[in-house]
Design a protein around this motif. Structure first.
Motif, PDB file in Angstrom:
ATOM      1  N   VAL A   7       0.841  -1.200   0.000  1.00  0.00           N
ATOM      2  CA  VAL A   7       0.000   0.000   0.000  1.00  0.00           C
ATOM      3  C   VAL A   7       0.879   1.254   0.000  1.00  0.00           C
ATOM      4  CG1 VAL A   7      -1.790  -1.227   1.286  1.00  0.00           C
ATOM      5  CG2 VAL A   7      -0.173   0.219   2.527  1.00  0.00           C
ATOM      6  N   THR A   8       0.270   2.366  -0.329  1.00  0.00           N
ATOM      7  CA  THR A   8       0.945   3.662  -0.303  1.00  0.00           C
ATOM      8  C   THR A   8       1.399   3.989   1.119  1.00  0.00           C
ATOM      9  OG1 THR A   8      -0.367   4.529  -2.139  1.00  0.00           O
ATOM     10  CG2 THR A   8       0.588   6.142  -0.633  1.00  0.00           C
ATOM     11  N   SER A   9       2.630   4.471   1.273  1.00  0.00           N
ATOM     12  CA  SER A   9       3.102   4.896   2.588  1.00  0.00           C
ATOM     13  C   SER A   9       3.221   6.416   2.605  1.00  0.00           C
ATOM     14  CB  SER A   9       4.450   4.253   2.921  1.00  0.00           C
ATOM     15  OG  SER A   9       5.389   4.492   1.903  1.00  0.00           O
ATOM     16  N   LEU A  10       2.813   7.003   3.701  1.00  0.00           N
ATOM     17  CA  LEU A  10       2.755   8.455   3.792  1.00  0.00           C
ATOM     18  C   LEU A  10       3.371   8.895   5.117  1.00  0.00           C
ATOM     19  CD1 LEU A  10      -0.238  10.584   2.667  1.00  0.00           C
ATOM     20  CD2 LEU A  10       0.938  11.101   4.797  1.00  0.00           C
ATOM     21  N   ALA A  11       4.428   9.707   5.037  1.00  0.00           N
ATOM     22  CA  ALA A  11       5.115  10.194   6.227  1.00  0.00           C
ATOM     23  C   ALA A  11       4.855  11.682   6.405  1.00  0.00           C
ATOM     24  CB  ALA A  11       6.617   9.937   6.115  1.00  0.00           C
ATOM     25  N   THR A  12       4.618  12.096   7.633  1.00  0.00           N
ATOM     26  CA  THR A  12       4.442  13.514   7.916  1.00  0.00           C
ATOM     27  C   THR A  12       5.801  14.142   8.202  1.00  0.00           C
ATOM     28  OG1 THR A  12       4.031  12.987  10.240  1.00  0.00           O
ATOM     29  CG2 THR A  12       2.113  13.225   8.812  1.00  0.00           C
ATOM     30  N   SER A  13       6.005  15.341   7.690  1.00  0.00           N
ATOM     31  CA  SER A  13       7.264  16.061   7.894  1.00  0.00           C
ATOM     32  C   SER A  13       7.022  17.550   7.803  1.00  0.00           C
ATOM     33  CB  SER A  13       8.295  15.648   6.836  1.00  0.00           C
ATOM     34  OG  SER A  13       9.419  16.511   6.864  1.00  0.00           O
ATOM     35  N   GLY A  14       7.594  18.295   8.735  1.00  0.00           N
ATOM     36  CA  GLY A  14       7.458  19.747   8.709  1.00  0.00           C
ATOM     37  C   GLY A  14       8.187  20.383   7.537  1.00  0.00           C
ATOM     38  N   TYR A  15       9.057  19.613   6.889  1.00  0.00           N
ATOM     39  CA  TYR A  15       9.837  20.136   5.761  1.00  0.00           C
ATOM     40  C   TYR A  15       9.246  19.749   4.404  1.00  0.00           C
ATOM     41  CZ  TYR A  15      13.203  20.724   9.527  1.00  0.00           C
ATOM     42  OH  TYR A  15      13.799  21.081  10.709  1.00  0.00           O
ATOM     43  N   ALA A  16       8.171  18.988   4.416  1.00  0.00           N
ATOM     44  CA  ALA A  16       7.570  18.553   3.152  1.00  0.00           C
ATOM     45  C   ALA A  16       6.911  19.741   2.443  1.00  0.00           C
ATOM     46  CB  ALA A  16       6.541  17.455   3.406  1.00  0.00           C
ATOM     47  N   THR A  17       6.783  19.625   1.134  1.00  0.00           N
ATOM     48  CA  THR A  17       6.130  20.689   0.353  1.00  0.00           C
ATOM     49  C   THR A  17       4.728  20.273  -0.090  1.00  0.00           C
ATOM     50  OG1 THR A  17       7.212  19.830  -1.635  1.00  0.00           O
ATOM     51  CG2 THR A  17       8.309  21.638  -0.476  1.00  0.00           C
ATOM     52  N   GLN A  18       4.452  18.969  -0.112  1.00  0.00           N
ATOM     53  CA  GLN A  18       3.125  18.496  -0.512  1.00  0.00           C
ATOM     54  C   GLN A  18       2.174  18.549   0.680  1.00  0.00           C
ATOM     55  OE1 GLN A  18       2.900  14.395  -1.915  1.00  0.00           O
ATOM     56  NE2 GLN A  18       1.194  14.899  -3.260  1.00  0.00           N
ATOM     57  N   ARG A  19       0.996  19.118   0.471  1.00  0.00           N
ATOM     58  CA  ARG A  19       0.011  19.213   1.544  1.00  0.00           C
ATOM     59  C   ARG A  19      -0.739  17.887   1.682  1.00  0.00           C
ATOM     60  NH1 ARG A  19      -4.110  23.693   1.523  1.00  0.00           N
ATOM     61  NH2 ARG A  19      -5.002  22.285  -0.019  1.00  0.00           N
ATOM     62  N   LEU A  20      -1.086  17.551   2.913  1.00  0.00           N
ATOM     63  CA  LEU A  20      -1.894  16.357   3.180  1.00  0.00           C
ATOM     64  C   LEU A  20      -3.152  16.351   2.315  1.00  0.00           C
ATOM     65  CD1 LEU A  20      -2.808  13.886   4.986  1.00  0.00           C
ATOM     66  CD2 LEU A  20      -3.874  15.592   6.477  1.00  0.00           C
ATOM     67  N   TYR A  21      -3.792  17.511   2.172  1.00  0.00           N
ATOM     68  CA  TYR A  21      -5.097  17.599   1.508  1.00  0.00           C
ATOM     69  C   TYR A  21      -5.014  17.441  -0.006  1.00  0.00           C
ATOM     70  CZ  TYR A  21      -5.768  19.558   6.129  1.00  0.00           C
ATOM     71  OH  TYR A  21      -5.766  19.749   7.487  1.00  0.00           O
ATOM     72  N   ASP A  22      -3.795  17.432  -0.525  1.00  0.00           N
ATOM     73  CA  ASP A  22      -3.628  17.279  -1.973  1.00  0.00           C
ATOM     74  C   ASP A  22      -3.286  15.842  -2.376  1.00  0.00           C
ATOM     75  OD1 ASP A  22      -4.093  19.998  -2.288  1.00  0.00           O
ATOM     76  OD2 ASP A  22      -1.965  20.501  -2.061  1.00  0.00           O
ATOM     77  N   VAL A  23      -3.266  14.937  -1.432  1.00  0.00           N
ATOM     78  CA  VAL A  23      -2.962  13.524  -1.705  1.00  0.00           C
ATOM     79  C   VAL A  23      -4.266  12.732  -1.753  1.00  0.00           C
ATOM     80  CG1 VAL A  23      -1.719  11.473  -0.916  1.00  0.00           C
ATOM     81  CG2 VAL A  23      -0.758  13.741  -0.516  1.00  0.00           C
ATOM     82  N   ASP A  24      -4.368  11.831  -2.720  1.00  0.00           N
ATOM     83  CA  ASP A  24      -5.544  10.965  -2.833  1.00  0.00           C
ATOM     84  C   ASP A  24      -5.454   9.878  -1.759  1.00  0.00           C
ATOM     85  OD1 ASP A  24      -7.645   9.343  -3.497  1.00  0.00           O
ATOM     86  OD2 ASP A  24      -7.043   9.014  -5.591  1.00  0.00           O
ATOM     87  N   LEU A  25      -6.359   9.934  -0.795  1.00  0.00           N
ATOM     88  CA  LEU A  25      -6.344   8.988   0.328  1.00  0.00           C
ATOM     89  C   LEU A  25      -7.499   7.988   0.245  1.00  0.00           C
ATOM     90  CD1 LEU A  25      -5.644  11.592   3.170  1.00  0.00           C
ATOM     91  CD2 LEU A  25      -3.982  10.182   1.946  1.00  0.00           C
ATOM     92  N   ARG A  26      -8.017   7.794  -0.961  1.00  0.00           N
ATOM     93  CA  ARG A  26      -9.178   6.909  -1.114  1.00  0.00           C
ATOM     94  C   ARG A  26      -8.780   5.450  -1.286  1.00  0.00           C
ATOM     95  NH1 ARG A  26     -12.038  10.112  -5.864  1.00  0.00           N
ATOM     96  NH2 ARG A  26      -9.832  10.259  -6.407  1.00  0.00           N
ATOM     97  N   GLN A  27      -7.532   5.147  -0.987  1.00  0.00           N
ATOM     98  CA  GLN A  27      -7.063   3.759  -0.984  1.00  0.00           C
ATOM     99  C   GLN A  27      -6.300   3.534   0.327  1.00  0.00           C
ATOM    100  OE1 GLN A  27      -5.671   5.898  -3.600  1.00  0.00           O
ATOM    101  NE2 GLN A  27      -4.128   6.530  -2.107  1.00  0.00           N
ATOM    102  N   PRO A  28      -5.963   2.292   0.667  1.00  0.00           N
ATOM    103  CA  PRO A  28      -5.247   2.046   1.921  1.00  0.00           C
ATOM    104  C   PRO A  28      -3.931   2.827   2.002  1.00  0.00           C
ATOM    105  CG  PRO A  28      -6.061  -0.021   1.032  1.00  0.00           C
ATOM    106  CD  PRO A  28      -6.302   1.023  -0.030  1.00  0.00           C
ATOM    107  N   VAL A  29      -3.632   3.307   3.201  1.00  0.00           N
ATOM    108  CA  VAL A  29      -2.423   4.104   3.436  1.00  0.00           C
ATOM    109  C   VAL A  29      -1.706   3.579   4.682  1.00  0.00           C
ATOM    110  CG1 VAL A  29      -1.549   6.389   4.084  1.00  0.00           C
ATOM    111  CG2 VAL A  29      -3.393   6.198   2.404  1.00  0.00           C
ATOM    112  N   ALA A  30      -0.382   3.457   4.587  1.00  0.00           N
ATOM    113  CA  ALA A  30       0.442   3.191   5.767  1.00  0.00           C
ATOM    114  C   ALA A  30       0.910   4.538   6.304  1.00  0.00           C
ATOM    115  CB  ALA A  30       1.635   2.315   5.394  1.00  0.00           C
ATOM    116  N   TRP A  31       0.331   4.966   7.414  1.00  0.00           N
ATOM    117  CA  TRP A  31       0.622   6.274   8.002  1.00  0.00           C
ATOM    118  C   TRP A  31       1.860   6.174   8.882  1.00  0.00           C
ATOM    119  CZ3 TRP A  31      -1.923  10.350   6.235  1.00  0.00           C
ATOM    120  CH2 TRP A  31      -3.219  10.184   5.729  1.00  0.00           C
ATOM    121  N   LEU A  32       2.856   6.985   8.613  1.00  0.00           N
ATOM    122  CA  LEU A  32       4.131   6.915   9.328  1.00  0.00           C
ATOM    123  C   LEU A  32       4.350   8.187  10.148  1.00  0.00           C
ATOM    124  CD1 LEU A  32       6.754   5.310   9.738  1.00  0.00           C
ATOM    125  CD2 LEU A  32       7.568   6.217   7.564  1.00  0.00           C
TER     126      LEU A  32
END
Length: 261
Positions: free
Chosen positions: A186-211
């Motif tokens: 499945v798609t893995s998604l890590a949160t980071s204060g240095y990231a440029t992509q916003r959470l709300y701009d990612v398609d989360l309609r499939q399973p996600v491994a939240w890191l």
């Protein structure tokens, strides 16, 4: 109901040790659930405990007596303690006077990730871990994987913060998260204060491994580099970042929102 009145009783000494020592809990594979809510949740979702411990005063409490009645009807072990002995075991101030002694589940990772899951990388605060478990359960996530450096999920503080979420989750501890992410389906998604992509701009309609990572240092660099997406939660004001438990809740319920939309 069996009653113990001596502090020198071997069974009582074992309870005191379990209450006060994480090492003892890990070694014995057992822990204590303190309070009516946790005990009721365990009875409803997991069944009978190894033992129920009640204080003398609690025997006058209708909720506690209901729990004791259910257990005795099924011939489960109930142990009565004088208030002074019970209070020396309990970690809860002004508690109601009921605890369960339970076995802590040990699960080994045997299959690649195929559903939404939570991966905790060195999240050390028990309150944060418990809050994340509670939010995950509320969002319909059923699997949680913790690195060796994360708080022990079956400690009293984590249990209290999670409010019964443990009993609807499959929790895996001491996991090699890099290996888990590498093999994930499945798609893995890590949160980071240095990231440029916003959470709300990612398609989360499939399973996600939240890191999610350590309270101060965040997700380790090797895991960040392995993630399918690195995202940031945009926020206003002068606060530098969100608490990791708050961050996790925002992420989980953005996925809920997208799947319900």
């Amino acid at each position: 109901m069996k009653t113990i009145t001596s502090r020198d009783n071997a069974q009582y000494k074992e309870l005191v040790k379990l209450a006060g020592s994480s090492q003892a809990r890990r070694k014995s594979g057992r822990t204590l659930l303190d309070g009516v809510h946790l005990c009721q949740a365990y009875l409803q979702l997991r069944g009978l405990p190894e033992q129920c411990i009640v204080s003398e005063t609690a025997l006058h409490n209708p909720e506690v007596m209901d729990i004791v009645g259910q257990l005795e009807a099924q011939h489960a072990h109930v142990l009565g303690l004088p208030d002074a002995l019970y209070n020396a075991v309990s970690q809860v101030e002004h508690g109601v006077g009921v605890m369960f002694l339970i076995e802590t589940p040990e699960r080994a990772v045997t299959e690649p990730l195929a559903v939404s899951a939570v991966l905790l990388d060195n999240v050390q605060d028990p309150g944060n871990v418990g809050s994340i478990l509670r939010s995950a359960a509320a969002a319909g996530i059923t699997q949680v994987y913790c690195s060796a450096g994360s708080a022990f999920c079956w400690s009293p503080k984590v249990l209290r913060a999670a409010m019964g979420a443990h009993f609807v989750l499959d929790i895996f501890e001491n996991v090699d998260l890099a290996q888990l992410v590498a093999a994930s389906k499945v798609t893995s998604l890590a949160t980071s204060g240095y990231a440029t992509q916003r959470l709300y701009d990612v398609d989360l309609r499939q399973p996600v491994a939240w890191l999610f990572g350590h309270e101060g240092q965040g997700v380790a660099d090797d895991l960040l580099s392995m993630a399918t997406h690195q995202v940031v939660i945009p926020h206003l004001g002068q606060v530098e970042s969100l608490n990791v438990a708050a961050c996790a809740a925002v992420c989980f319920f953005e996925q809920v929102r997208q799947n319900q939309g």
